[in-house]
Scaffold this motif. Structure first.
Motif, PDB file in Angstrom:
ATOM      1  N   PHE A 123       0.787  -1.224   0.000  1.00 32.12           N
ATOM      2  CA  PHE A 123       0.000   0.000   0.000  1.00 32.12           C
ATOM      3  C   PHE A 123       0.819   1.275   0.000  1.00 32.12           C
ATOM      4  O   PHE A 123       0.305   2.333  -0.294  1.00 32.12           O
ATOM      5  N   ARG A 124       2.089   1.216   0.338  1.00 27.16           N
ATOM      6  CA  ARG A 124       2.904   2.422   0.385  1.00 27.16           C
ATOM      7  C   ARG A 124       3.765   2.598  -0.849  1.00 27.16           C
ATOM      8  O   ARG A 124       4.518   3.548  -0.926  1.00 27.16           O
ATOM      9  N   SER A 125       3.665   1.718  -1.805  1.00 30.47           N
ATOM     10  CA  SER A 125       4.544   1.823  -2.966  1.00 30.47           C
ATOM     11  C   SER A 125       3.872   1.290  -4.219  1.00 30.47           C
ATOM     12  O   SER A 125       3.235   0.262  -4.195  1.00 30.47           O
ATOM     13  N   ASP A 126       4.057   2.008  -5.318  1.00 32.65           N
ATOM     14  CA  ASP A 126       3.654   1.437  -6.593  1.00 32.65           C
ATOM     15  C   ASP A 126       4.894   1.041  -7.388  1.00 32.65           C
ATOM     16  O   ASP A 126       4.850   0.773  -8.562  1.00 32.65           O
ATOM     17  N   ASN A 127       6.027   1.002  -6.716  1.00 33.12           N
ATOM     18  CA  ASN A 127       7.300   0.613  -7.303  1.00 33.12           C
ATOM     19  C   ASN A 127       7.434  -0.897  -7.138  1.00 33.12           C
ATOM     20  O   ASN A 127       7.153  -1.432  -6.089  1.00 33.12           O
ATOM     21  N   HIS A 128       7.883  -1.599  -8.165  1.00 33.47           N
ATOM     22  CA  HIS A 128       7.939  -3.063  -8.113  1.00 33.47           C
ATOM     23  C   HIS A 128       8.864  -3.593  -7.029  1.00 33.47           C
ATOM     24  O   HIS A 128       8.644  -4.667  -6.508  1.00 33.47           O
ATOM     25  N   GLY A 129       9.916  -2.881  -6.691  1.00 33.07           N
ATOM     26  CA  GLY A 129      10.817  -3.341  -5.644  1.00 33.07           C
ATOM     27  C   GLY A 129      10.239  -3.153  -4.267  1.00 33.07           C
ATOM     28  O   GLY A 129      10.588  -3.844  -3.332  1.00 33.07           O
ATOM     29  N   GLY A 130       9.349  -2.202  -4.110  1.00 35.02           N
ATOM     30  CA  GLY A 130       8.696  -1.970  -2.839  1.00 35.02           C
ATOM     31  C   GLY A 130       9.499  -1.079  -1.914  1.00 35.02           C
ATOM     32  O   GLY A 130      10.713  -0.942  -2.041  1.00 35.02           O
ATOM     33  N   ILE A 131       8.792  -0.468  -1.000  1.00 38.90           N
ATOM     34  CA  ILE A 131       9.405   0.471  -0.067  1.00 38.90           C
ATOM     35  C   ILE A 131      10.341  -0.246   0.906  1.00 38.90           C
ATOM     36  O   ILE A 131      11.369   0.309   1.294  1.00 38.90           O
ATOM     37  N   LEU A 132      10.012  -1.462   1.270  1.00 35.31           N
ATOM     38  CA  LEU A 132      10.868  -2.168   2.229  1.00 35.31           C
ATOM     39  C   LEU A 132      12.239  -2.467   1.629  1.00 35.31           C
ATOM     40  O   LEU A 132      13.256  -2.353   2.308  1.00 35.31           O
ATOM     41  N   HIS A 133      12.255  -2.808   0.365  1.00 35.73           N
ATOM     42  CA  HIS A 133      13.537  -3.022  -0.319  1.00 35.73           C
ATOM     43  C   HIS A 133      14.337  -1.715  -0.336  1.00 35.73           C
ATOM     44  O   HIS A 133      15.532  -1.709  -0.067  1.00 35.73           O
ATOM     45  N   LEU A 134      13.654  -0.622  -0.633  1.00 39.95           N
ATOM     46  CA  LEU A 134      14.311   0.684  -0.648  1.00 39.95           C
ATOM     47  C   LEU A 134      14.869   1.047   0.723  1.00 39.95           C
ATOM     48  O   LEU A 134      15.953   1.615   0.817  1.00 39.95           O
ATOM     49  N   VAL A 135      14.132   0.746   1.774  1.00 41.59           N
ATOM     50  CA  VAL A 135      14.596   1.045   3.132  1.00 41.59           C
ATOM     51  C   VAL A 135      15.893   0.292   3.417  1.00 41.59           C
ATOM     52  O   VAL A 135      16.849   0.872   3.951  1.00 41.59           O
ATOM     53  N   HIS A 136      15.947  -0.966   3.039  1.00 42.94           N
ATOM     54  CA  HIS A 136      17.165  -1.756   3.272  1.00 42.94           C
ATOM     55  C   HIS A 136      18.350  -1.200   2.479  1.00 42.94           C
ATOM     56  O   HIS A 136      19.447  -1.057   3.012  1.00 42.94           O
ATOM     57  N   VAL A 137      18.108  -0.882   1.213  1.00 42.88           N
ATOM     58  CA  VAL A 137      19.177  -0.317   0.383  1.00 42.88           C
ATOM     59  C   VAL A 137      19.592   1.045   0.927  1.00 42.88           C
ATOM     60  O   VAL A 137      20.789   1.345   1.020  1.00 42.88           O
ATOM     61  N   TRP A 138      18.627   1.872   1.314  1.00 37.60           N
ATOM     62  CA  TRP A 138      18.898   3.205   1.865  1.00 37.60           C
ATOM     63  C   TRP A 138      19.843   3.107   3.058  1.00 37.60           C
ATOM     64  O   TRP A 138      20.856   3.790   3.117  1.00 37.60           O
ATOM     65  N   LYS A 139      19.502   2.252   4.010  1.00 36.05           N
ATOM     66  CA  LYS A 139      20.332   2.107   5.218  1.00 36.05           C
ATOM     67  C   LYS A 139      21.749   1.680   4.861  1.00 36.05           C
ATOM     68  O   LYS A 139      22.708   2.146   5.459  1.00 36.05           O
ATOM     69  N   LYS A 140      21.859   0.807   3.883  1.00 43.90           N
ATOM     70  CA  LYS A 140      23.169   0.301   3.496  1.00 43.90           C
ATOM     71  C   LYS A 140      24.006   1.373   2.795  1.00 43.90           C
ATOM     72  O   LYS A 140      25.185   1.526   3.088  1.00 43.90           O
ATOM     73  N   VAL A 141      23.405   2.130   1.883  1.00 44.28           N
ATOM     74  CA  VAL A 141      24.200   3.065   1.083  1.00 44.28           C
ATOM     75  C   VAL A 141      24.453   4.402   1.761  1.00 44.28           C
ATOM     76  O   VAL A 141      25.492   5.010   1.522  1.00 44.28           O
ATOM     77  N   VAL A 142      23.526   4.889   2.601  1.00 47.24           N
ATOM     78  CA  VAL A 142      23.759   6.191   3.236  1.00 47.24           C
ATOM     79  C   VAL A 142      24.452   6.049   4.578  1.00 47.24           C
ATOM     80  O   VAL A 142      25.185   6.933   4.987  1.00 47.24           O
ATOM     81  N   GLY A 143      24.216   4.938   5.264  1.00 45.68           N
ATOM     82  CA  GLY A 143      24.849   4.682   6.550  1.00 45.68           C
ATOM     83  C   GLY A 143      24.415   5.650   7.638  1.00 45.68           C
ATOM     84  O   GLY A 143      23.693   6.609   7.391  1.00 45.68           O
ATOM     85  N   PRO A 144      24.866   5.351   8.873  1.00 43.00           N
ATOM     86  CA  PRO A 144      24.565   6.274   9.966  1.00 43.00           C
ATOM     87  C   PRO A 144      25.438   7.504   9.821  1.00 43.00           C
ATOM     88  O   PRO A 144      26.522   7.403   9.228  1.00 43.00           O
ATOM     89  N   PRO A 145      25.131   8.646  10.275  1.00 46.49           N
ATOM     90  CA  PRO A 145      23.932   9.045  11.012  1.00 46.49           C
ATOM     91  C   PRO A 145      22.753   9.424  10.122  1.00 46.49           C
ATOM     92  O   PRO A 145      21.668   9.671  10.624  1.00 46.49           O
ATOM     93  N   ILE A 146      22.939   9.423   8.789  1.00 48.96           N
ATOM     94  CA  ILE A 146      21.820   9.799   7.918  1.00 48.96           C
ATOM     95  C   ILE A 146      20.662   8.829   8.089  1.00 48.96           C
ATOM     96  O   ILE A 146      19.513   9.244   8.258  1.00 48.96           O
ATOM     97  N   SER A 147      20.943   7.538   8.071  1.00 52.59           N
ATOM     98  CA  SER A 147      19.860   6.558   8.186  1.00 52.59           C
ATOM     99  C   SER A 147      19.173   6.607   9.547  1.00 52.59           C
ATOM    100  O   SER A 147      18.040   6.166   9.682  1.00 52.59           O
ATOM    101  N   ASP A 148      19.843   7.158  10.555  1.00 56.59           N
ATOM    102  CA  ASP A 148      19.228   7.324  11.870  1.00 56.59           C
ATOM    103  C   ASP A 148      18.262   8.503  11.887  1.00 56.59           C
ATOM    104  O   ASP A 148      17.408   8.592  12.773  1.00 56.59           O
ATOM    105  N   ASN A 149      18.408   9.423  10.947  1.00 57.87           N
ATOM    106  CA  ASN A 149      17.607  10.649  10.944  1.00 57.87           C
ATOM    107  C   ASN A 149      16.765  10.840   9.696  1.00 57.87           C
ATOM    108  O   ASN A 149      16.051  11.837   9.579  1.00 57.87           O
ATOM    109  N   ALA A 150      16.842   9.922   8.764  1.00 58.22           N
ATOM    110  CA  ALA A 150      16.055  10.008   7.541  1.00 58.22           C
ATOM    111  C   ALA A 150      15.743   8.602   7.054  1.00 58.22           C
ATOM    112  O   ALA A 150      16.640   7.767   6.969  1.00 58.22           O
TER     113      ALA A 150
END
Length: 105
Positions: free
Chosen positions: A25-52
């Motif tokens: 329900f939160r994504s019309d992207n085929h990979g999905g928001i949860l996949h994006l969240v995992h990739v986001w945390k991996k590529v931006v790292g802390p402290p960005i992932s802790d605050n965004a």
């Protein structure tokens, strides 16, 4: 009259069910928001992932919730770099725009 239950030996954890529903329900992207969240945390790292954290995807637009106006302002300066890192981490999807908004983490 007593109801008989059919034996169910394969239960699905409620967390898995909710994660799947939220992703649908939160994504019309085929990979999905949860996949994006995992990739986001991996590529931006802390402290960005802790605050965004990614909140929703619509087409090639990613909405990211941030913890404060200071982080919103800082991430605006890093937007191009974040887009490059994120798209390198994604395999099939492509994000072309990021919008930052103060919201729940």
């Amino acid at each position: 009259m007593e109801k008989k239950r059919l034996p169910n030996k394969t239960f699905t954890p409620i967390g898995q069910v909710l994660e799947s529903l939220i992703d649908q329900f939160r994504s019309d992207n085929h990979g999905g928001i949860l996949h994006l969240v995992h990739v986001w945390k991996k590529v931006v790292g802390p402290p960005i992932s802790d605050n965004a954290t990614p909140f929703a995807v619509k087409g090639s637009l990613l909405l990211v919730h941030v913890s404060s106006s200071a982080w919103l302002h800082q991430l605006q300066f890093l937007k191009v770099e974040l887009l490059e890192k994120l798209n390198q981490g994604l395999k099939n999807e492509r994000i072309e725009e990021i919008k930052f908004k103060i919201g729940p983490m």
